[in-house]
Design an enzyme around this catalytic site. Sequence first.
Site, short mmCIF file in Angstrom:
data_model
loop_
_atom_site.label_atom_id
_atom_site.label_comp_id
_atom_site.label_asym_id
_atom_site.label_seq_id
_atom_site.Cartn_x
_atom_site.Cartn_y
_atom_site.Cartn_z
N GLY A 7 -60.96 95.39 37.80
CA GLY A 7 -60.65 94.95 36.44
C GLY A 7 -61.64 93.91 35.96
N ALA A 8 -62.94 94.15 36.22
CA ALA A 8 -63.95 93.12 35.99
C ALA A 8 -64.87 93.39 34.81
CB ALA A 8 -64.79 92.94 37.26
N GLY A 11 -62.54 89.60 30.58
CA GLY A 11 -61.42 88.73 30.90
C GLY A 11 -61.50 88.02 32.23
N ILE A 12 -60.35 87.94 32.92
CA ILE A 12 -60.24 87.20 34.17
C ILE A 12 -61.19 87.74 35.22
CG2 ILE A 12 -58.68 86.58 36.06
CD1 ILE A 12 -56.38 86.82 34.03
N GLY A 13 -61.26 89.06 35.35
CA GLY A 13 -62.11 89.65 36.37
C GLY A 13 -63.57 89.29 36.21
N SER A 134 -47.92 87.77 37.83
CA SER A 134 -47.51 87.11 36.59
C SER A 134 -46.16 86.44 36.81
CB SER A 134 -47.38 88.13 35.46
OG SER A 134 -46.74 87.58 34.32
N TYR A 160 -43.20 96.12 32.77
CA TYR A 160 -44.32 95.28 33.17
C TYR A 160 -43.87 94.26 34.22
CZ TYR A 160 -48.16 91.92 32.91
OH TYR A 160 -49.19 91.07 33.23
#
Length: 274
Positions: A7-8, A11-13, A134, A160
Site C-alpha cells: 500500500g505504498a 499516504g502512510i505507505g 485502526s 471495516y
Amino acid sequence: MITVVTGASAGIGAAAAQALVKAGHDVVIVARSQAKLAAVADRIAGATGRRPDLATADFSSFAEVTRLAAHLLERYERIDVLANNAGVMSTKRRLTADGHELMAQVNHWSPFLLTHLLLDRIVASGGRVITTSSMAARSGRLDPDDLDRAHRRWMAWPQYADTKQANMLFTVELARRGVNATCFHPGIVRTGFAPDSRYMKALMLVPGVAQPPERAATTLVHLATTADGVNHSGRFFAKSALAGTSRQMTDPGLASALWNAGLAVTGPPAADRN
C-alpha cells in the site's frame, strides 16, 4: 535491513517507505499501479539519494498476492520487515473476483496470505510483521466463519471495523506462534482514503483532526526500527506507544479460529505453523 511495505503508492505507505530508506533500510514498495510506485520511488530517491525497489500486486486478487510472494522470495534472501499496510474502505458492498467481500479480502485475507507465504523467510531473518490496523477494531464484532458478512447484515463501517479487528487478532496469533508481530492505529490521516465516505469528508473539514501521512507513518517506522517491534510482540500501538484494546481484539480462541479460517479461505501452499 530489507523491508517490504504494501500500500505504498501514496499516504502512510509512501511516507513510511521514505522514512525507512532514510533510516538505512533497503525498501521494496508494493501497490497496484506501477506508474504511481515509480513516482513515489522518484520522490524518495530525490529526497534520500537511494531508490526503493518496486513490486506490483492487486490485493483484491489472491493470484496476484501469490505471484508477489513468489517474486519476493526469488529476489530477496532475507526479509527483515513486512509492513502490511495495504487497505481499503468501501461504502458499497463489492465482491472480488475470488468471491469475497472487498474489504475482507484486501484488509485481511490477502495480507494473511502474503504473510503466510513469506513467513519462513521472515522468521529465518529474525524479522518483524507490522500491520496497519485502526481504533475501529475496538468496535468490531468479527465472526471468523463470516468475515465477508455474507450471512449477516452488511454495513460499511462495521465491516471495516471487523477487518481491522482481524488485523489485531492476526497479530496476536502470529505472536503466539513465535513471530515478532505488532499492529498499530495510524490516526485520522489526510489522504485519499475512503473517498466516497461522507463521514471521512466531514472529518477532513474539522481543523486539527486529520494529520499528514508523514506523522501518521511514524508509528510504523517506530515499530520497524526500535526494540518495541520485538519486545512487545502481539501488542497494539498508537502514537508509537502501547495502546488499549478491547477483549475481543486479543481473544486467543478467536485469533486461532481466524487463522484456521484464513487457511481455508486462501489455501496457501506453505506449511502451517503449530
